[in-house]
Design a protein around this motif. Structure first.
Motif, PDB file in Angstrom:
ATOM      1  N   CYS A 176       0.810  -1.213   0.000  1.00 52.63           N
ATOM      2  CA  CYS A 176       0.000   0.000   0.000  1.00 52.63           C
ATOM      3  C   CYS A 176       0.845   1.265   0.000  1.00 52.63           C
ATOM      4  CB  CYS A 176      -0.959  -0.016   1.185  1.00 52.63           C
ATOM      5  SG  CYS A 176      -0.150  -0.092   2.804  1.00 52.63           S
ATOM      6  N   LEU A 177       2.016   1.241   0.637  1.00 57.22           N
ATOM      7  CA  LEU A 177       2.854   2.440   0.667  1.00 57.22           C
ATOM      8  C   LEU A 177       3.317   2.802  -0.734  1.00 57.22           C
ATOM      9  CD1 LEU A 177       4.375   4.660   2.151  1.00 57.22           C
ATOM     10  CD2 LEU A 177       6.243   3.025   2.534  1.00 57.22           C
ATOM     11  N   GLU A 178       3.897   1.844  -1.448  1.00 58.52           N
ATOM     12  CA  GLU A 178       4.374   2.110  -2.805  1.00 58.52           C
ATOM     13  C   GLU A 178       3.203   2.509  -3.721  1.00 58.52           C
ATOM     14  OE1 GLU A 178       7.149  -0.573  -0.734  1.00 58.52           O
ATOM     15  OE2 GLU A 178       5.022  -0.781  -1.205  1.00 58.52           O
ATOM     16  N   GLU A 179       2.076   1.818  -3.563  1.00 58.71           N
ATOM     17  CA  GLU A 179       0.932   2.084  -4.418  1.00 58.71           C
ATOM     18  C   GLU A 179       0.393   3.499  -4.202  1.00 58.71           C
ATOM     19  OE1 GLU A 179      -3.408   0.501  -3.867  1.00 58.71           O
ATOM     20  OE2 GLU A 179      -2.303  -0.996  -5.036  1.00 58.71           O
ATOM     21  N   SER A 180       0.239   3.903  -2.943  1.00 59.97           N
ATOM     22  CA  SER A 180      -0.329   5.228  -2.657  1.00 59.97           C
ATOM     23  C   SER A 180       0.623   6.345  -3.065  1.00 59.97           C
ATOM     24  CB  SER A 180      -0.693   5.337  -1.174  1.00 59.97           C
ATOM     25  OG  SER A 180       0.440   5.129  -0.341  1.00 59.97           O
ATOM     26  N   VAL A 181       1.925   6.157  -2.828  1.00 64.55           N
ATOM     27  CA  VAL A 181       2.902   7.162  -3.239  1.00 64.55           C
ATOM     28  C   VAL A 181       2.898   7.292  -4.763  1.00 64.55           C
ATOM     29  CG1 VAL A 181       5.374   7.718  -3.362  1.00 64.55           C
ATOM     30  CG2 VAL A 181       4.369   6.913  -1.210  1.00 64.55           C
ATOM     31  N   ALA A 182       2.865   6.166  -5.465  1.00 60.84           N
ATOM     32  CA  ALA A 182       2.862   6.202  -6.925  1.00 60.84           C
ATOM     33  C   ALA A 182       1.617   6.898  -7.461  1.00 60.84           C
ATOM     34  CB  ALA A 182       2.964   4.785  -7.484  1.00 60.84           C
ATOM     35  N   ALA A 183       0.468   6.684  -6.824  1.00 60.10           N
ATOM     36  CA  ALA A 183      -0.769   7.342  -7.276  1.00 60.10           C
ATOM     37  C   ALA A 183      -0.647   8.862  -7.144  1.00 60.10           C
ATOM     38  CB  ALA A 183      -1.953   6.831  -6.472  1.00 60.10           C
ATOM     39  N   VAL A 184      -0.058   9.325  -6.044  1.00 60.30           N
ATOM     40  CA  VAL A 184       0.153  10.771  -5.870  1.00 60.30           C
ATOM     41  C   VAL A 184       1.080  11.304  -6.952  1.00 60.30           C
ATOM     42  CG1 VAL A 184       1.130  12.535  -4.341  1.00 60.30           C
ATOM     43  CG2 VAL A 184      -0.269  10.694  -3.379  1.00 60.30           C
ATOM     44  N   LEU A 185       2.166  10.562  -7.238  1.00 56.70           N
ATOM     45  CA  LEU A 185       3.123  11.001  -8.257  1.00 56.70           C
ATOM     46  C   LEU A 185       2.495  11.012  -9.648  1.00 56.70           C
ATOM     47  CD1 LEU A 185       6.359   9.151  -7.091  1.00 56.70           C
ATOM     48  CD2 LEU A 185       5.685  11.527  -6.661  1.00 56.70           C
ATOM     49  N   LEU A 186       1.672  10.013  -9.939  1.00 57.97           N
ATOM     50  CA  LEU A 186       1.017   9.961 -11.239  1.00 57.97           C
ATOM     51  C   LEU A 186       0.087  11.163 -11.417  1.00 57.97           C
ATOM     52  CD1 LEU A 186       0.291   8.598 -13.900  1.00 57.97           C
ATOM     53  CD2 LEU A 186      -1.319   7.144 -12.655  1.00 57.97           C
ATOM     54  N   LEU A 187      -0.667  11.486 -10.400  1.00 55.38           N
ATOM     55  CA  LEU A 187      -1.546  12.648 -10.479  1.00 55.38           C
ATOM     56  C   LEU A 187      -0.738  13.935 -10.584  1.00 55.38           C
ATOM     57  CD1 LEU A 187      -4.211  11.471  -7.910  1.00 55.38           C
ATOM     58  CD2 LEU A 187      -4.662  12.022 -10.318  1.00 55.38           C
ATOM     59  N   ARG A 188       0.431  13.937  -9.957  1.00 54.80           N
ATOM     60  CA  ARG A 188       1.298  15.122 -10.031  1.00 54.80           C
ATOM     61  C   ARG A 188       1.713  15.420 -11.470  1.00 54.80           C
ATOM     62  NH1 ARG A 188       3.659  18.446 -11.579  1.00 54.80           N
ATOM     63  NH2 ARG A 188       5.431  19.671 -10.806  1.00 54.80           N
ATOM     64  N   THR A 189       1.865  14.396 -12.317  1.00 58.56           N
ATOM     65  CA  THR A 189       2.232  14.637 -13.718  1.00 58.56           C
ATOM     66  C   THR A 189       1.144  15.417 -14.442  1.00 58.56           C
ATOM     67  OG1 THR A 189       1.270  12.551 -14.536  1.00 58.56           O
ATOM     68  CG2 THR A 189       3.563  12.491 -13.766  1.00 58.56           C
ATOM     69  N   ARG A 190      -0.078  15.419 -13.885  1.00 65.56           N
ATOM     70  CA  ARG A 190      -1.198  16.179 -14.459  1.00 65.56           C
ATOM     71  C   ARG A 190      -1.496  17.417 -13.631  1.00 65.56           C
ATOM     72  NH1 ARG A 190      -4.791  10.707 -14.410  1.00 65.56           N
ATOM     73  NH2 ARG A 190      -3.375   9.414 -15.639  1.00 65.56           N
ATOM     74  N   ARG A 191      -0.618  17.710 -12.662  1.00 63.82           N
ATOM     75  CA  ARG A 191      -0.763  18.851 -11.756  1.00 63.82           C
ATOM     76  C   ARG A 191      -2.028  18.741 -10.916  1.00 63.82           C
ATOM     77  NH1 ARG A 191       2.579  22.963 -13.495  1.00 63.82           N
ATOM     78  NH2 ARG A 191       2.412  23.703 -11.337  1.00 63.82           N
ATOM     79  N   LEU A 192      -2.406  17.512 -10.577  1.00 62.25           N
ATOM     80  CA  LEU A 192      -3.592  17.243  -9.770  1.00 62.25           C
ATOM     81  C   LEU A 192      -3.167  16.779  -8.383  1.00 62.25           C
ATOM     82  CD1 LEU A 192      -5.764  15.300 -12.379  1.00 62.25           C
ATOM     83  CD2 LEU A 192      -5.872  17.732 -11.799  1.00 62.25           C
ATOM     84  N   GLY A 193      -3.932  17.152  -7.376  1.00 62.66           N
ATOM     85  CA  GLY A 193      -3.582  16.799  -6.009  1.00 62.66           C
ATOM     86  C   GLY A 193      -4.621  15.947  -5.316  1.00 62.66           C
ATOM     87  N   VAL A 194      -4.163  15.088  -4.415  1.00 66.61           N
ATOM     88  CA  VAL A 194      -5.021  14.300  -3.542  1.00 66.61           C
ATOM     89  C   VAL A 194      -4.437  14.369  -2.133  1.00 66.61           C
ATOM     90  CG1 VAL A 194      -5.979  12.673  -5.226  1.00 66.61           C
ATOM     91  CG2 VAL A 194      -3.726  12.226  -4.211  1.00 66.61           C
ATOM     92  N   ARG A 195      -5.133  13.799  -1.209  1.00 67.51           N
ATOM     93  CA  ARG A 195      -4.706  13.762   0.183  1.00 67.51           C
ATOM     94  C   ARG A 195      -4.166  12.364   0.474  1.00 67.51           C
ATOM     95  NH1 ARG A 195      -8.019  13.636   5.469  1.00 67.51           N
ATOM     96  NH2 ARG A 195      -6.920  15.059   6.865  1.00 67.51           N
ATOM     97  N   TRP A 196      -2.877  12.275   0.849  1.00 63.76           N
ATOM     98  CA  TRP A 196      -2.259  10.995   1.188  1.00 63.76           C
ATOM     99  C   TRP A 196      -2.455  10.729   2.673  1.00 63.76           C
ATOM    100  CZ3 TRP A 196       1.724   9.488   4.499  1.00 63.76           C
ATOM    101  CH2 TRP A 196       2.222   8.193   4.294  1.00 63.76           C
ATOM    102  N   CYS A 197      -2.864   9.527   3.006  1.00 60.55           N
ATOM    103  CA  CYS A 197      -3.167   9.176   4.395  1.00 60.55           C
ATOM    104  C   CYS A 197      -2.364   7.946   4.829  1.00 60.55           C
ATOM    105  CB  CYS A 197      -4.650   8.846   4.566  1.00 60.55           C
ATOM    106  SG  CYS A 197      -5.790  10.147   4.068  1.00 60.55           S
ATOM    107  N   HIS A 198      -1.928   7.977   6.065  1.00 64.06           N
ATOM    108  CA  HIS A 198      -1.320   6.805   6.693  1.00 64.06           C
ATOM    109  C   HIS A 198      -2.016   6.605   8.026  1.00 64.06           C
ATOM    110  CE1 HIS A 198       1.810   4.353   8.781  1.00 64.06           C
ATOM    111  NE2 HIS A 198       1.895   3.827   7.580  1.00 64.06           N
ATOM    112  N   GLY A 199      -2.568   5.416   8.235  1.00 63.95           N
ATOM    113  CA  GLY A 199      -3.363   5.197   9.433  1.00 63.95           C
ATOM    114  C   GLY A 199      -3.100   3.862  10.085  1.00 63.95           C
ATOM    115  N   ILE A 200      -3.774   3.647  11.203  1.00 59.12           N
ATOM    116  CA  ILE A 200      -3.560   2.460  12.009  1.00 59.12           C
ATOM    117  C   ILE A 200      -4.900   1.934  12.494  1.00 59.12           C
ATOM    118  CG2 ILE A 200      -3.247   3.830  14.114  1.00 59.12           C
ATOM    119  CD1 ILE A 200      -1.187   1.735  15.025  1.00 59.12           C
TER     120      ILE A 200
END
Length: 242
Positions: A176-200
């Motif tokens: 999940c860490l690699e997947e969520s980070v990659a999703a943020v980076l992919l959206l960054r290529t389109r200058r789009l933002g999301v909220r990254w969360c880490h929880g327990i």
């Protein structure tokens, strides 16, 4: 306790989460996790109110200092109290968590290839066991600072699915860490933002990373994700287009 400092503080990279029956310390500098049972947890909370190390047993104090979960301080002072989280309710076997692998939906090849590049970058920054999380957080902060507008739920879902398609063909383990980070980076290529969360979540204690829209909608996540208490988030819910 002559060899121990008189006062300590909690490093800013450490977050404490109190489930009542256990207090969990997460160090985002090293990625280490330490669970304290109620007697030790109460001592931790007592120390957090004053910074005076004499409220905690020497053996536990040495361990927490060695792990970097406490650091010496020049004088007394409180630190941020533990985040209170809800423990999982007993299900008696009636609540199940998803298991197994589901093939991601098909999508444009170009998007999948771009997602593969983002996933390779995520692998590169997270592969070191002791510093991977710290590097990932730095990368996420840079990505957040350079977005133009918030991604819609549809745009964010498309990005997460593209990363999952790339991960499906990856020879390495995609967590999940690699997947969520990659999703943020992919959206960054389109200058789009999301909220990254880490929880327990508790019973058993488990960690999870995922993405939300800026409005707080979980992106391409099962309902079981709601069992996780967000501990660290990167991204502004009220991000406005520039």
């Amino acid at each position: 306790m002559d060899d121990l400092p008189s006062f300590v503080t909690c490093p800013p990279t450490v977050r404490a989460v109190d489930f009542g029956h256990v207090l969990v310390l997460i160090d985002y500098r090293t990625g280490s996790v330490q669970a304290l049972q109620p007697p030790a947890a109460e001592r931790w909370k007592a120390v957090s109110r004053t910074g005076a190390l004499d409220r905690i047993a020497p053996a536990l104090a040495r361990r927490l200092l060695t792990l970097g979960l406490l650091t010496p301080a020049s004088g007394p002072g409180p630190w941020t109290p533990a985040l209170t989280a809800s423990s999982a309710q007993a299900s008696w076997g009636s609540t199940e968590h998803p298991a197994g692998i589901t093939r991601p939906p098909r999508g444009p090849l170009a998007e999948t290839l771009t997602a593969a590049a983002a996933l390779a970058t995520a692998f590169g920054v997270t592969r070191h066991s002791r510093t991977g999380m710290l590097h990932a957080l730095a990368l996420l902060s840079v990505a957040r600072a350079t977005t133009v507008r918030a991604a819609t739920l549809q745009e964010a879902t498309s990005a997460v699915n593209a990363v999952r398609r790339a991960g499906w063909y990856s020879p390495g383990r995609t967590a999940c860490l690699e997947e969520s980070v990659a999703a943020v980076l992919l959206l960054r290529t389109r200058r789009l933002g999301v909220r990254w969360c880490h929880g327990i979540a508790s019973d058993p204690i488990r960690l999870h990373a995922w993405v939300q829209t800026m409005d707080g909608d979980d992106v391409a996540e099962p309902s079981s994700t709601r069992a996780y208490t967000p501990v660290l988030t990167i991204g502004d819910r009220h991000h406005q287009s520039r």
